[in-house]
Scaffold this motif. Structure first.
Motif, PDB file in Angstrom:
ATOM      1  N   ASN A   4     -11.914  24.446 -38.987  1.00 10.76           N
ATOM      2  CA  ASN A   4     -10.751  24.420 -38.106  1.00 10.76           C
ATOM      3  C   ASN A   4     -10.330  25.863 -37.879  1.00 10.76           C
ATOM      4  O   ASN A   4      -9.633  26.451 -38.699  1.00 10.76           O
ATOM      5  CB  ASN A   4      -9.619  23.596 -38.719  1.00 10.76           C
ATOM      6  CG  ASN A   4      -8.412  23.500 -37.807  1.00 10.76           C
ATOM      7  OD1 ASN A   4      -8.475  23.872 -36.633  1.00 10.76           O
ATOM      8  ND2 ASN A   4      -7.308  23.003 -38.330  1.00 10.76           N
ATOM      9  N   GLY A   5     -10.829  26.421 -36.762  1.00 11.17           N
ATOM     10  CA  GLY A   5     -10.572  27.839 -36.530  1.00 11.17           C
ATOM     11  C   GLY A   5     -11.256  28.676 -37.598  1.00 11.17           C
ATOM     12  O   GLY A   5     -12.462  28.557 -37.810  1.00 11.17           O
TER      13      GLY A   5
ATOM     14  N   GLY B 179     -26.763  29.233 -44.666  1.00 16.74           N
ATOM     15  CA  GLY B 179     -27.016  28.979 -43.254  1.00 16.74           C
ATOM     16  C   GLY B 179     -25.930  28.129 -42.628  1.00 16.74           C
ATOM     17  O   GLY B 179     -25.479  28.388 -41.503  1.00 16.74           O
ATOM     18  N   LEU B 180     -25.500  27.080 -43.349  1.00 24.34           N
ATOM     19  CA  LEU B 180     -24.408  26.247 -42.849  1.00 24.34           C
ATOM     20  C   LEU B 180     -23.134  27.067 -42.696  1.00 24.34           C
ATOM     21  O   LEU B 180     -22.418  26.952 -41.692  1.00 24.34           O
ATOM     22  CB  LEU B 180     -24.173  25.080 -43.801  1.00 24.34           C
ATOM     23  CG  LEU B 180     -22.986  24.180 -43.466  1.00 24.34           C
ATOM     24  CD1 LEU B 180     -23.249  23.387 -42.196  1.00 24.34           C
ATOM     25  CD2 LEU B 180     -22.673  23.234 -44.623  1.00 24.34           C
ATOM     26  N   PHE B 181     -22.843  27.897 -43.687  1.00 29.39           N
ATOM     27  CA  PHE B 181     -21.628  28.710 -43.665  1.00 29.39           C
ATOM     28  C   PHE B 181     -21.619  29.663 -42.477  1.00 29.39           C
ATOM     29  O   PHE B 181     -20.625  29.757 -41.738  1.00 29.39           O
ATOM     30  CB  PHE B 181     -21.498  29.485 -44.973  1.00 29.39           C
ATOM     31  CG  PHE B 181     -20.428  30.542 -44.953  1.00 29.39           C
ATOM     32  CD1 PHE B 181     -19.086  30.188 -45.003  1.00 29.39           C
ATOM     33  CD2 PHE B 181     -20.750  31.881 -44.879  1.00 29.39           C
ATOM     34  CE1 PHE B 181     -18.091  31.153 -44.977  1.00 29.39           C
ATOM     35  CE2 PHE B 181     -19.772  32.852 -44.858  1.00 29.39           C
ATOM     36  CZ  PHE B 181     -18.427  32.485 -44.902  1.00 29.39           C
ATOM     37  N   VAL B 182     -22.740  30.366 -42.250  1.00 28.14           N
ATOM     38  CA  VAL B 182     -22.733  31.363 -41.178  1.00 28.14           C
ATOM     39  C   VAL B 182     -22.649  30.682 -39.819  1.00 28.14           C
ATOM     40  O   VAL B 182     -22.044  31.206 -38.879  1.00 28.14           O
ATOM     41  CB  VAL B 182     -23.959  32.292 -41.276  1.00 28.14           C
ATOM     42  CG1 VAL B 182     -25.255  31.589 -40.876  1.00 28.14           C
ATOM     43  CG2 VAL B 182     -23.757  33.542 -40.420  1.00 28.14           C
ATOM     44  N   HIS B 183     -23.231  29.483 -39.698  1.00 29.13           N
ATOM     45  CA  HIS B 183     -23.151  28.760 -38.426  1.00 29.13           C
ATOM     46  C   HIS B 183     -21.750  28.215 -38.197  1.00 29.13           C
ATOM     47  O   HIS B 183     -21.105  28.514 -37.185  1.00 29.13           O
ATOM     48  CB  HIS B 183     -24.170  27.621 -38.410  1.00 29.13           C
ATOM     49  CG  HIS B 183     -24.041  26.733 -37.213  1.00 29.13           C
ATOM     50  ND1 HIS B 183     -24.795  26.905 -36.079  1.00 29.13           N
ATOM     51  CD2 HIS B 183     -23.225  25.667 -36.973  1.00 29.13           C
ATOM     52  CE1 HIS B 183     -24.448  25.991 -35.183  1.00 29.13           C
ATOM     53  NE2 HIS B 183     -23.497  25.219 -35.711  1.00 29.13           N
ATOM     54  N   GLU B 184     -21.279  27.398 -39.120  1.00 29.61           N
ATOM     55  CA  GLU B 184     -20.029  26.678 -38.907  1.00 29.61           C
ATOM     56  C   GLU B 184     -18.796  27.589 -39.012  1.00 29.61           C
ATOM     57  O   GLU B 184     -17.898  27.529 -38.176  1.00 29.61           O
ATOM     58  CB  GLU B 184     -19.904  25.526 -39.912  1.00 29.61           C
ATOM     59  CG  GLU B 184     -20.894  24.397 -39.678  1.00 29.61           C
ATOM     60  CD  GLU B 184     -20.569  23.572 -38.444  1.00 29.61           C
ATOM     61  OE1 GLU B 184     -19.521  23.819 -37.818  1.00 29.61           O
ATOM     62  OE2 GLU B 184     -21.366  22.694 -38.094  1.00 29.61           O
ATOM     63  N   ALA B 185     -18.745  28.375 -40.065  1.00 30.96           N
ATOM     64  CA  ALA B 185     -17.527  29.125 -40.331  1.00 30.96           C
ATOM     65  C   ALA B 185     -17.423  30.407 -39.503  1.00 30.96           C
ATOM     66  O   ALA B 185     -16.324  30.796 -39.087  1.00 30.96           O
ATOM     67  CB  ALA B 185     -17.425  29.463 -41.820  1.00 30.96           C
ATOM     68  N   PHE B 186     -18.563  31.080 -39.252  1.00 31.51           N
ATOM     69  CA  PHE B 186     -18.500  32.344 -38.522  1.00 31.51           C
ATOM     70  C   PHE B 186     -19.066  32.245 -37.109  1.00 31.51           C
ATOM     71  O   PHE B 186     -18.522  32.818 -36.162  1.00 31.51           O
ATOM     72  CB  PHE B 186     -19.238  33.439 -39.288  1.00 31.51           C
ATOM     73  CG  PHE B 186     -19.216  34.768 -38.579  1.00 31.51           C
ATOM     74  CD1 PHE B 186     -18.072  35.545 -38.596  1.00 31.51           C
ATOM     75  CD2 PHE B 186     -20.316  35.215 -37.875  1.00 31.51           C
ATOM     76  CE1 PHE B 186     -18.030  36.761 -37.917  1.00 31.51           C
ATOM     77  CE2 PHE B 186     -20.291  36.427 -37.200  1.00 31.51           C
ATOM     78  CZ  PHE B 186     -19.139  37.201 -37.227  1.00 31.51           C
ATOM     79  N   GLY B 187     -20.161  31.506 -36.954  1.00 33.93           N
ATOM     80  CA  GLY B 187     -20.847  31.482 -35.664  1.00 33.93           C
ATOM     81  C   GLY B 187     -19.978  30.990 -34.527  1.00 33.93           C
ATOM     82  O   GLY B 187     -19.984  31.580 -33.428  1.00 33.93           O
ATOM     83  N   HIS B 188     -19.229  29.914 -34.750  1.00 36.68           N
ATOM     84  CA  HIS B 188     -18.395  29.391 -33.663  1.00 36.68           C
ATOM     85  C   HIS B 188     -17.327  30.393 -33.238  1.00 36.68           C
ATOM     86  O   HIS B 188     -16.968  30.461 -32.056  1.00 36.68           O
ATOM     87  CB  HIS B 188     -17.751  28.069 -34.087  1.00 36.68           C
ATOM     88  CG  HIS B 188     -18.686  26.903 -34.000  1.00 36.68           C
ATOM     89  ND1 HIS B 188     -19.211  26.472 -32.801  1.00 36.68           N
ATOM     90  CD2 HIS B 188     -19.192  26.083 -34.956  1.00 36.68           C
ATOM     91  CE1 HIS B 188     -20.002  25.423 -33.020  1.00 36.68           C
ATOM     92  NE2 HIS B 188     -20.003  25.176 -34.318  1.00 36.68           N
TER      93      HIS B 188
END
Length: 467
Positions: free
Chosen positions: A382-383, A242-251
């Motif tokens: 970061n991006g 959940g953290l990965f999909v939010h932070e790394a992909f969602g943004h």
């Protein structure tokens, strides 16, 4: 003029009708809120407060230029509308492109399933925090510092637009954060837990096991070996997913990021394959009961569920009305602001990876040497690059969990990592602990969810080998 939202109601339509003629779009958002903030450090109360707030903001758009004014005295409403309209007319020199939405007149209240936090005394909330602080400290003499934070807020928002929308919404949100830091000589380890709810105060009670587990993780990690830094095949639990999909992909899926950055827009082009055919990613405020759920966003667009990745291919992104208009796509109801001090930005709501079909135990099969990571301690992006620190981790040897290890950080490029997903577990967990930050608006409630994932070629930081 008016000194409460209900008093102000009578003049909003008149203001929109009068000043809306001078701009392409006008929105008046009034808000009243009440909340509690408690913070204990080392068992000592540093913050203990209850507050009431009332205010609003005005947004006006003219020839693509925006005017914005925020205020906390409703008697100034007419003057603030004039200021926002004047500012928009001064800067506008292009074309206003706002994706259309149907105007609505509605009153919505997000229902609670239990006790309203406003009905709980400050003393009872304080006692709950002190109880959890005592539990954190009781685990081991090596616990050096602890912290407990409690916050709740109940907001009522009235949005009236020149297009004819009149939306009156209200909800309550609650959150608790726990942390314990253990020290043994020069060795320092921290355990953290966060939980939140938009359902009931009772969701924050009875968390003894969760609280004690965070302190115990910190103590146990003092004696664990560090992981050997290398690229591994890893299995991550649903919380990390959940953290990965939010932070790394969602943004990266937030369209204001894309239309302001041509390189990112090209990287996030529709139809591009990002992962295996089993990969499905969604974001949406319409699933009820989560911290990112609501009925209408802060522009009056109804909540939706947007599929971002379908069968591994990018098929959607998140929009405000302006980003949807500029990119020629449909609005998704993702324009959100933290409170009346801020203008809405494109923000995630509840973001999740759909569960897969691989039994969780089978995710570990035939991994000769790998890492299993659970929960999270901290993270940054970061991006398209990300780095997350796991809350706890174990080595995987010959398909089985082996010794626990500490200081496990997972890093990589989100596009390559999505492509390196080997299998998607058949489990799923909603994490309601999220507080998202963007554009200075920190702590916006969101939900994250996902299944366990098996991913190859993940760089795991730890102790370097000596040569």
């Amino acid at each position: 003029m008016a000194f409460s939202i209900d008093d102000a109601k009578t003049c909003l339509d008149e203001l929109c009708a009068t000043w809306g003629k001078r701009v392409d779009y006008l929105a008046i958002r009034l808000e009243q809120s009440e909340g509690t903030d408690i913070f204990l450090r080392g068992g000592t109360i540093e913050t203990l407060s209850e507050g009431l707030a009332i205010g609003g903001h005005v947004r006006a758009c003219y020839k693509g230029g925006w005017g914005f004014a925020s205020f906390n005295d409703l008697a100034e409403l007419a003057a603030q509308v004039e200021d926002a309209v004047s500012a928009a007319r001064m800067v506008g020199q292009d074309e206003t492109l706002l994706a259309p939405v149907d105007p609505v007149q509605v009153v919505q209240r997000l229902p609670l399933t239990g006790t309203d936090p406003r009905h709980i005394s400050l003393a009872r909330k304080k006692d709950l925090c002190r109880h959890y602080a005592d539990l954190l400290q009781s685990i081991d003499d090596r616990i050096a510092t602890t912290s407990v934070r409690y916050g709740d807020i109940t907001q009522r928002v009235l949005l009236v637009t020149s297009e004819g929308s009149h939306i009156d919404q209200a909800w309550s949100d609650m959150e608790m954060r726990f942390a314990a830091t253990a020290r043994d000589g020069d060795q320092v380890q921290t355990g953290r837990e966060t939980t939140g709810s938009r359902r009931a105060y009772e969701d924050l009670e009875g968390l003894d096991q969760q609280v004690m587990a965070s302190a115990k993780r910190a103590v146990d990690a003092l004696d664990l070996p560090t992981v050997r830094g290398a690229a591994y095949e890893v299995v991550i639990d649903p919380i990390l997913s959940g953290l990965f999909v939010h932070e790394a992909f969602g943004h990266l899926s937030e369209a204001d990021m894309a239309y302001e950055n041509p390189d990112l827009l090209e990287a996030m082009s529709m139809g591009r394959r990002f992962g295996p055919e089993a990969l499905q990613i969604f974001d949406g405020a319409s699933p009820q009961g989560h911290r990112g759920s609501y009925f209408y966003d802060d522009e009056g667009t109804p909540a939706t569920t947007t599929q971002l990745i379908q069968d591994g291919v990018l098929v959607g992104r998140l929009h405000s009305r302006e980003t949807a208009g500029k990119l020629g796509e449909a609005p998704t109801g993702n324009a959100r602001c933290l409170n009346y001090h801020y203008s809405p930005l494109v923000r995630m709501t509840n973001t999740w990876i759909e569960r897969g079909t691989t039994p969780v135990n089978d995710l570990f099969a035939d991994i000769k040497e790998g890492v299993y990571a659970r929960n999270w301690l901290e993270g940054m992006t970061n991006g398209e690059m990300f780095t997350f620190t796991a809350g706890e981790a174990w080595m995987i040897r010959n398909g089985e969990l082996a010794e626990p290890v500490r200081d496990v950080t997972l890093s990589g490029n989100v596009f390559r990592t999505l492509a390196d997903i080997v299998a998607i577990g058949d489990d799923f967990y909603w994490d309601e602990s999220g507080g998202c930050g963007k554009g200075g608006q920190n702590g916006l409630p969101v939900g994250c969810g996902g299944p366990s994932l098996r991913i190859k070629n993940v760089v795991v930081g730890g102790e370097a080998e000596e040569w």
